[in-house]
Design a protein around this motif. Structure first.
Motif, PDB file in Angstrom:
ATOM      1  N   GLY A  17       0.809  -1.211   0.000  1.00 58.66           N
ATOM      2  CA  GLY A  17       0.000   0.000   0.000  1.00 58.66           C
ATOM      3  C   GLY A  17       0.840   1.258   0.000  1.00 58.66           C
ATOM      4  N   SER A  18       0.409   2.214   0.780  1.00 59.00           N
ATOM      5  CA  SER A  18       1.033   3.536   0.747  1.00 59.00           C
ATOM      6  C   SER A  18       2.189   3.699   1.729  1.00 59.00           C
ATOM      7  N   VAL A  19       2.492   2.697   2.539  1.00 60.45           N
ATOM      8  CA  VAL A  19       3.588   2.796   3.512  1.00 60.45           C
ATOM      9  C   VAL A  19       4.771   1.970   3.019  1.00 60.45           C
ATOM     10  N   LYS A  20       5.947   2.604   2.987  1.00 58.16           N
ATOM     11  CA  LYS A  20       7.166   1.934   2.538  1.00 58.16           C
ATOM     12  C   LYS A  20       8.229   2.025   3.623  1.00 58.16           C
ATOM     13  N   GLU A  21       8.922   0.918   3.817  1.00 53.83           N
ATOM     14  CA  GLU A  21      10.026   0.883   4.778  1.00 53.83           C
ATOM     15  C   GLU A  21      11.326   0.758   3.998  1.00 53.83           C
ATOM     16  N   SER A  22      12.287   1.601   4.334  1.00 50.86           N
ATOM     17  CA  SER A  22      13.597   1.571   3.682  1.00 50.86           C
ATOM     18  C   SER A  22      14.680   1.389   4.720  1.00 50.86           C
ATOM     19  N   LYS A  23      15.587   0.493   4.416  1.00 49.31           N
ATOM     20  CA  LYS A  23      16.760   0.258   5.252  1.00 49.31           C
ATOM     21  C   LYS A  23      17.922   0.978   4.585  1.00 49.31           C
ATOM     22  N   LEU A  24      18.437   1.997   5.256  1.00 53.98           N
ATOM     23  CA  LEU A  24      19.446   2.884   4.677  1.00 53.98           C
ATOM     24  C   LEU A  24      20.788   2.639   5.344  1.00 53.98           C
ATOM     25  N   TRP A  25      21.776   2.295   4.557  1.00 53.83           N
ATOM     26  CA  TRP A  25      23.111   2.048   5.097  1.00 53.83           C
ATOM     27  C   TRP A  25      23.681   3.339   5.683  1.00 53.83           C
ATOM     28  N   TYR A  26      24.232   3.246   6.887  1.00 52.73           N
ATOM     29  CA  TYR A  26      24.906   4.400   7.489  1.00 52.73           C
ATOM     30  C   TYR A  26      26.406   4.147   7.599  1.00 52.73           C
ATOM     31  N   LYS A  27      26.808   3.135   8.335  1.00 54.30           N
ATOM     32  CA  LYS A  27      28.232   2.821   8.481  1.00 54.30           C
ATOM     33  C   LYS A  27      28.404   1.308   8.492  1.00 54.30           C
ATOM     34  N   SER A  28      29.474   0.844   7.856  1.00 54.07           N
ATOM     35  CA  SER A  28      29.757  -0.588   7.881  1.00 54.07           C
ATOM     36  C   SER A  28      31.074  -0.845   8.592  1.00 54.07           C
ATOM     37  N   ASN A  29      31.199  -2.049   9.100  1.00 56.39           N
ATOM     38  CA  ASN A  29      32.396  -2.478   9.822  1.00 56.39           C
ATOM     39  C   ASN A  29      32.748  -1.557  10.990  1.00 56.39           C
ATOM     40  N   VAL A  30      31.731  -1.150  11.735  1.00 57.61           N
ATOM     41  CA  VAL A  30      31.933  -0.303  12.913  1.00 57.61           C
ATOM     42  C   VAL A  30      32.463  -1.164  14.053  1.00 57.61           C
ATOM     43  N   ILE A  31      33.551  -0.739  14.642  1.00 57.04           N
ATOM     44  CA  ILE A  31      34.086  -1.422  15.821  1.00 57.04           C
ATOM     45  C   ILE A  31      34.009  -0.432  16.986  1.00 57.04           C
ATOM     46  N   PHE A  32      33.321  -0.833  18.022  1.00 58.75           N
ATOM     47  CA  PHE A  32      33.183  -0.002  19.216  1.00 58.75           C
ATOM     48  C   PHE A  32      34.422  -0.224  20.075  1.00 58.75           C
ATOM     49  N   THR A  33      35.431   0.600  19.863  1.00 57.04           N
ATOM     50  CA  THR A  33      36.731   0.387  20.501  1.00 57.04           C
ATOM     51  C   THR A  33      36.734   0.710  21.988  1.00 57.04           C
ATOM     52  N   GLU A  34      35.727   1.426  22.443  1.00 57.22           N
ATOM     53  CA  GLU A  34      35.633   1.791  23.858  1.00 57.22           C
ATOM     54  C   GLU A  34      34.393   1.154  24.470  1.00 57.22           C
ATOM     55  N   LYS A  35      34.534   0.665  25.680  1.00 55.00           N
ATOM     56  CA  LYS A  35      33.370   0.168  26.409  1.00 55.00           C
ATOM     57  C   LYS A  35      32.542   1.364  26.855  1.00 55.00           C
ATOM     58  N   GLY A  36      31.235   1.171  26.917  1.00 50.62           N
ATOM     59  CA  GLY A  36      30.365   2.229  27.406  1.00 50.62           C
ATOM     60  C   GLY A  36      29.256   2.566  26.438  1.00 50.62           C
ATOM     61  N   ASP A  37      28.642   3.718  26.690  1.00 55.75           N
ATOM     62  CA  ASP A  37      27.495   4.167  25.907  1.00 55.75           C
ATOM     63  C   ASP A  37      27.924   5.121  24.802  1.00 55.75           C
ATOM     64  N   TYR A  38      27.412   4.859  23.618  1.00 56.41           N
ATOM     65  CA  TYR A  38      27.585   5.733  22.468  1.00 56.41           C
ATOM     66  C   TYR A  38      26.232   6.383  22.216  1.00 56.41           C
ATOM     67  N   THR A  39      26.239   7.662  21.875  1.00 64.65           N
ATOM     68  CA  THR A  39      24.993   8.366  21.584  1.00 64.65           C
ATOM     69  C   THR A  39      24.988   8.772  20.122  1.00 64.65           C
ATOM     70  N   LEU A  40      23.943   8.383  19.425  1.00 62.30           N
ATOM     71  CA  LEU A  40      23.754   8.752  18.034  1.00 62.30           C
ATOM     72  C   LEU A  40      22.624   9.771  17.983  1.00 62.30           C
ATOM     73  N   GLU A  41      22.924  10.950  17.443  1.00 61.07           N
ATOM     74  CA  GLU A  41      21.934  12.013  17.286  1.00 61.07           C
ATOM     75  C   GLU A  41      21.670  12.192  15.796  1.00 61.07           C
ATOM     76  N   VAL A  42      20.396  12.284  15.437  1.00 62.48           N
ATOM     77  CA  VAL A  42      20.017  12.440  14.028  1.00 62.48           C
ATOM     78  C   VAL A  42      18.963  13.530  13.924  1.00 62.48           C
ATOM     79  N   LYS A  43      19.155  14.419  12.947  1.00 65.42           N
ATOM     80  CA  LYS A  43      18.122  15.403  12.625  1.00 65.42           C
ATOM     81  C   LYS A  43      18.028  15.519  11.114  1.00 65.42           C
TER      82      LYS A  43
END
Length: 165
Positions: free
Chosen positions: A106-132
């Motif tokens: 119907g009229s609703v479409k879902e898209s999966k958009l690549w942002y980053k590949s092969n990301v390694i979280f080199t530090e333990k803890g919380d990462y914050t992603l902000e998007v606008k």
């Protein structure tokens, strides 16, 4: 007849869960009246591992009220130590004839958009992603006050599946 519908629903749910087995993190923000330019979406991601690589995706659900062929975003990742990485991104959201890209009925479409590949979280803890969003009308300088047609915006962090030889 009801039994067939129930079996279909249960089968569909099992299918969805099995397709998501590599998703380590998933969070969505929903919009009732559109995505306002003042809305900065925040996603807090706990580092799942400091060695393994992951892929990071944005997921959008849009309806026919979305009037653009593309989507401009500004994304910033804050590391546990305070370091930040920022990106300005553009994604195609519709074909040249205006038909929305993505999966869905119907009229609703879902898209999966690549942002980053092969990301390694080199530090333990919380990462914050902000998007606008950074959408503007054609030949206008000021940001669009409200981006209509976006129903949901999400983030998926996925394990990278090994390639088969």
């Amino acid at each position: 007849m009801q039994t067939h519908k129930l079996c279909f629903l249960v089968g569909f749910c099992v299918f969805l869960v099995s397709c998501q087995d590599n998703v380590m993190y998933s969070d969505y923000k929903s919009f009732d009246y559109g995505w306002f330019k003042s809305d900065t979406l925040m996603f807090d991601i706990q580092a799942p591992d400091t060695i393994k690589p992951y892929d990071l995706f944005f997921v959008t659900r849009v309806n026919q009220d979305y009037e653009f062929n593309n989507l401009y975003l500004i994304a910033n990742i804050s590391f546990p130590n305070g370091k930040q990485i920022g990106d300005t991104l553009e994604y195609e959201m519709a074909e040249s004839d205006g038909e929305l890209m993505g999966k869905g009925f119907g009229s609703v479409k879902e898209s999966k958009l690549w942002y980053k590949s092969n990301v390694i979280f080199t530090e333990k803890g919380d990462y914050t992603l902000e998007v606008k969003h950074a959408m503007r009308k054609f030949e206008k300088v000021e940001a669009l006050d409200t981006l209509h047609g976006i129903m949901d915006f999400g983030v998926h962090l996925e394990t990278i599946k090994p390639t088969e030889n």
